[in-house]
Write a protein that holds these residues in place. Structure first.
Motif, PDB file in Angstrom:
ATOM      1  N   ARG A  49       2.313  -0.730  -4.672  1.00  0.00           N
ATOM      2  CA  ARG A  49       1.011  -0.126  -4.362  1.00  0.00           C
ATOM      3  C   ARG A  49       1.114   0.764  -3.127  1.00  0.00           C
ATOM      4  O   ARG A  49       0.249   0.792  -2.264  1.00  0.00           O
ATOM      5  CB  ARG A  49      -0.074  -1.193  -4.148  1.00  0.00           C
ATOM      6  CG  ARG A  49      -0.202  -2.216  -5.248  1.00  0.00           C
ATOM      7  CD  ARG A  49      -0.623  -1.612  -6.566  1.00  0.00           C
ATOM      8  NE  ARG A  49      -1.977  -1.084  -6.540  1.00  0.00           N
ATOM      9  CZ  ARG A  49      -2.537  -0.419  -7.565  1.00  0.00           C
ATOM     10  NH1 ARG A  49      -1.827  -0.190  -8.671  1.00  0.00           N
ATOM     11  NH2 ARG A  49      -3.781   0.024  -7.472  1.00  0.00           N
ATOM     12  N   GLY A  50       2.199   1.490  -3.055  1.00  0.00           N
ATOM     13  CA  GLY A  50       2.450   2.368  -1.920  1.00  0.00           C
ATOM     14  C   GLY A  50       3.935   2.378  -1.612  1.00  0.00           C
ATOM     15  O   GLY A  50       4.767   2.123  -2.474  1.00  0.00           O
ATOM     16  N   VAL A  51       4.271   2.663  -0.352  1.00  0.00           N
ATOM     17  CA  VAL A  51       5.677   2.724   0.041  1.00  0.00           C
ATOM     18  C   VAL A  51       6.304   1.335  -0.105  1.00  0.00           C
ATOM     19  O   VAL A  51       5.798   0.364   0.458  1.00  0.00           O
ATOM     20  CB  VAL A  51       5.828   3.212   1.492  1.00  0.00           C
ATOM     21  CG1 VAL A  51       7.304   3.257   1.888  1.00  0.00           C
ATOM     22  CG2 VAL A  51       5.188   4.597   1.659  1.00  0.00           C
ATOM     23  N   PRO A  52       7.391   1.213  -0.846  1.00  0.00           N
ATOM     24  CA  PRO A  52       8.030  -0.094  -1.031  1.00  0.00           C
ATOM     25  C   PRO A  52       8.785  -0.514   0.222  1.00  0.00           C
ATOM     26  O   PRO A  52       8.986   0.296   1.139  1.00  0.00           O
ATOM     27  CB  PRO A  52       8.990   0.154  -2.201  1.00  0.00           C
ATOM     28  CG  PRO A  52       9.324   1.608  -2.103  1.00  0.00           C
ATOM     29  CD  PRO A  52       8.082   2.287  -1.588  1.00  0.00           C
ATOM     30  N   MET A 243      -5.142   3.832 -11.178  1.00  0.00           N
ATOM     31  CA  MET A 243      -4.779   4.988 -10.373  1.00  0.00           C
ATOM     32  C   MET A 243      -5.987   5.897 -10.170  1.00  0.00           C
ATOM     33  O   MET A 243      -6.916   5.923 -10.985  1.00  0.00           O
ATOM     34  CB  MET A 243      -3.647   5.764 -11.047  1.00  0.00           C
ATOM     35  CG  MET A 243      -2.391   4.939 -11.292  1.00  0.00           C
ATOM     36  SD  MET A 243      -1.661   4.237  -9.790  1.00  0.00           S
ATOM     37  CE  MET A 243      -1.148   5.716  -8.946  1.00  0.00           C
ATOM     38  N   GLY A 244      -5.942   6.654  -9.079  1.00  0.00           N
ATOM     39  CA  GLY A 244      -7.053   7.511  -8.711  1.00  0.00           C
ATOM     40  C   GLY A 244      -6.821   8.971  -9.020  1.00  0.00           C
ATOM     41  O   GLY A 244      -5.914   9.340  -9.782  1.00  0.00           O
ATOM     42  N   ALA A 293       0.796  10.288  -3.427  1.00  0.00           N
ATOM     43  CA  ALA A 293      -0.408  10.784  -2.752  1.00  0.00           C
ATOM     44  C   ALA A 293      -1.599   9.872  -3.023  1.00  0.00           C
ATOM     45  O   ALA A 293      -2.427   9.626  -2.135  1.00  0.00           O
ATOM     46  CB  ALA A 293      -0.712  12.205  -3.220  1.00  0.00           C
ATOM     47  N   ASP A 294      -1.678   9.337  -4.238  1.00  0.00           N
ATOM     48  CA  ASP A 294      -2.803   8.485  -4.586  1.00  0.00           C
ATOM     49  C   ASP A 294      -2.843   7.236  -3.710  1.00  0.00           C
ATOM     50  O   ASP A 294      -3.895   6.848  -3.204  1.00  0.00           O
ATOM     51  CB  ASP A 294      -2.721   8.102  -6.065  1.00  0.00           C
ATOM     52  CG  ASP A 294      -4.050   7.593  -6.590  1.00  0.00           C
ATOM     53  OD1 ASP A 294      -5.001   8.372  -6.648  1.00  0.00           O
ATOM     54  OD2 ASP A 294      -4.135   6.395  -6.919  1.00  0.00           O
ATOM     55  N   PHE A 295      -1.680   6.614  -3.543  1.00  0.00           N
ATOM     56  CA  PHE A 295      -1.643   5.412  -2.710  1.00  0.00           C
ATOM     57  C   PHE A 295      -1.774   5.732  -1.221  1.00  0.00           C
ATOM     58  O   PHE A 295      -2.341   4.943  -0.471  1.00  0.00           O
ATOM     59  CB  PHE A 295      -0.354   4.629  -2.972  1.00  0.00           C
ATOM     60  CG  PHE A 295      -0.318   3.939  -4.307  1.00  0.00           C
ATOM     61  CD1 PHE A 295      -1.279   2.978  -4.631  1.00  0.00           C
ATOM     62  CD2 PHE A 295       0.638   4.231  -5.233  1.00  0.00           C
ATOM     63  CE1 PHE A 295      -1.267   2.338  -5.871  1.00  0.00           C
ATOM     64  CE2 PHE A 295       0.676   3.592  -6.473  1.00  0.00           C
ATOM     65  CZ  PHE A 295      -0.287   2.643  -6.789  1.00  0.00           C
ATOM     66  N   ALA A 296      -1.261   6.879  -0.807  1.00  0.00           N
ATOM     67  CA  ALA A 296      -1.312   7.226   0.607  1.00  0.00           C
ATOM     68  C   ALA A 296      -2.705   7.637   1.059  1.00  0.00           C
ATOM     69  O   ALA A 296      -3.090   7.407   2.209  1.00  0.00           O
ATOM     70  CB  ALA A 296      -0.320   8.353   0.898  1.00  0.00           C
ATOM     71  N   PRO A 300      -7.473   2.062   2.783  1.00  0.00           N
ATOM     72  CA  PRO A 300      -7.062   0.668   2.798  1.00  0.00           C
ATOM     73  C   PRO A 300      -7.890  -0.231   1.888  1.00  0.00           C
ATOM     74  O   PRO A 300      -7.449  -1.289   1.504  1.00  0.00           O
ATOM     75  CB  PRO A 300      -7.226   0.267   4.273  1.00  0.00           C
ATOM     76  CG  PRO A 300      -8.250   1.231   4.824  1.00  0.00           C
ATOM     77  CD  PRO A 300      -8.015   2.503   4.099  1.00  0.00           C
ATOM     78  N   ALA A 301      -9.120   0.160   1.574  1.00  0.00           N
ATOM     79  CA  ALA A 301      -9.968  -0.727   0.770  1.00  0.00           C
ATOM     80  C   ALA A 301      -9.675  -0.623  -0.715  1.00  0.00           C
ATOM     81  O   ALA A 301     -10.148  -1.443  -1.498  1.00  0.00           O
ATOM     82  CB  ALA A 301     -11.434  -0.397   1.021  1.00  0.00           C
TER      83      ALA A 301
END
Length: 302
Positions: A49-52, A243-244, A293-296, A300-301
């Motif tokens: 869900r972002g940088v591993p 995903m967004g 980009a979506d996760f970054a 945070p919510a």
């Protein structure tokens, strides 16, 4: 009358061997590494869900280079009967005899052992799954002798890093991982079919098999179906992974890039098909950029 100071010094034997090995692992042609890297990073980013975790990212990134290099070596070893008769491959080290078969097998073993050593630093499930990856990589080159679907098997092999990435990050392989894996299988089949279209005439002459030969005059239609299935699978991945908007922007850009590939290769010219194959690097990058980009940027919510 010649003078030593005007002569080009000859390379030492070990430098010559290293240059040949570098050519054998396609170190001078990073496209295969990138086509393997992007799907692996898709899996890592979605799993985390972002940088591993940075060590996991290093292991998989280095492992991609090592296993891709090993795959090139074993592919050339398996095709040493074919490559001398194919225009695009006739100057490869094994095809010319500059590197012997035993050397290639030894290099393959070293590369896979180093990759396995990195995997041993991860959890048990990932280690167990790595054995499947080795089997896929080692057996893929021989498929073209017996089936017209080696490109599908390439997808199975190239995409195995996706379920492994989920195993390393989450300790399990959820359904979304298998969906992403399926998407990559279809994508790999499509872009490697462009590659096979480059060699179709030589393969027909030598009795080798490929999807390009199987599809025949319907090749562009079949390619359209494969890419459509690829994007349908990515839609399901996006829905299941929640995903967004940036993910969907990345998918849209990738779709536009694929359309351009058909513009490039519509004549089926060898050089054009090869350009279409190379262009898939940007497709993989666009999808990864959308995921990252979506996760970054989602906050945070999310």
């Amino acid at each position: 009358m010649s003078y030593e100071r005007f002569q080009t010094p000859a390379d030492s034997p070990w430098k010559t061997r290293l240059a040949l090995y570098w050519q054998l692992v396609r170190g001078d042609r990073p496209i295969g590494w990138l086509l393997l890297l992007w799907p692996t990073w898709w899996g890592l980013w979605i799993a985390a869900r972002g940088v591993p975790p940075l060590w996991t990212l290093f292991v998989f990134s280095a492992g991609v280079w090592l296993t891709r290099s090993a795959g090139c070596v074993i592919n050339d070893y398996a095709d040493r009967w074919l490559d001398p008769h194919v225009e695009r491959t006739k100057n490869r080290p094994l095809a010319t005899g500059a590197v012997r078969g035993r050397e290639a097998l030894a290099l393959f073993a070293v590369l896979m052992l180093v990759a396995f050593g990195l995997v041993l630093t991860l959890n048990r499930l990932t280690v167990l799954m790595s054995f499947v990856g080795v089997a896929l990589a080692a057996s893929y080159p021989y498929l073209k002798r017996y089936t017209h679907l080696p490109q599908v098997y390439l997808g199975l092999s190239f995409g195995w890093g996706i379920p492994m990435a989920f195993a390393a990050v989450q300790g399990e392989v959820p359904p979304v991982a298998w969906l992403l894996y399926a998407a990559n299988i279809v994508w790999s089949t499509a872009y490697d079919t462009w590659y096979a279209m480059v060699d179709r005439e030589d393969d027909l002459r030598m009795g080798s098999k490929s999807t390009a030969i199987l599809f025949g005059e319907m090749d562009l239609i079949a390619q359209g179906v494969l890419y459509a299935l690829f994007f349908v699978a990515l839609v399901f991945v996006g829905q299941r992974a929640s995903m967004g908007v940036y993910y969907w922007i990345g998918i849209a850009i990738a779709g536009a890039l694929v359309v351009y590939e058909f513009v490039i290769a519509r004549t089926r010219d060898r050089a054009a098909c090869f350009r279409a194959f190379l262009h898939n690097h940007w497709v993989g990058l666009a999808i990864f950029a959308g995921i990252a980009a979506d996760f970054a940027l989602r906050g945070p919510a999310a």
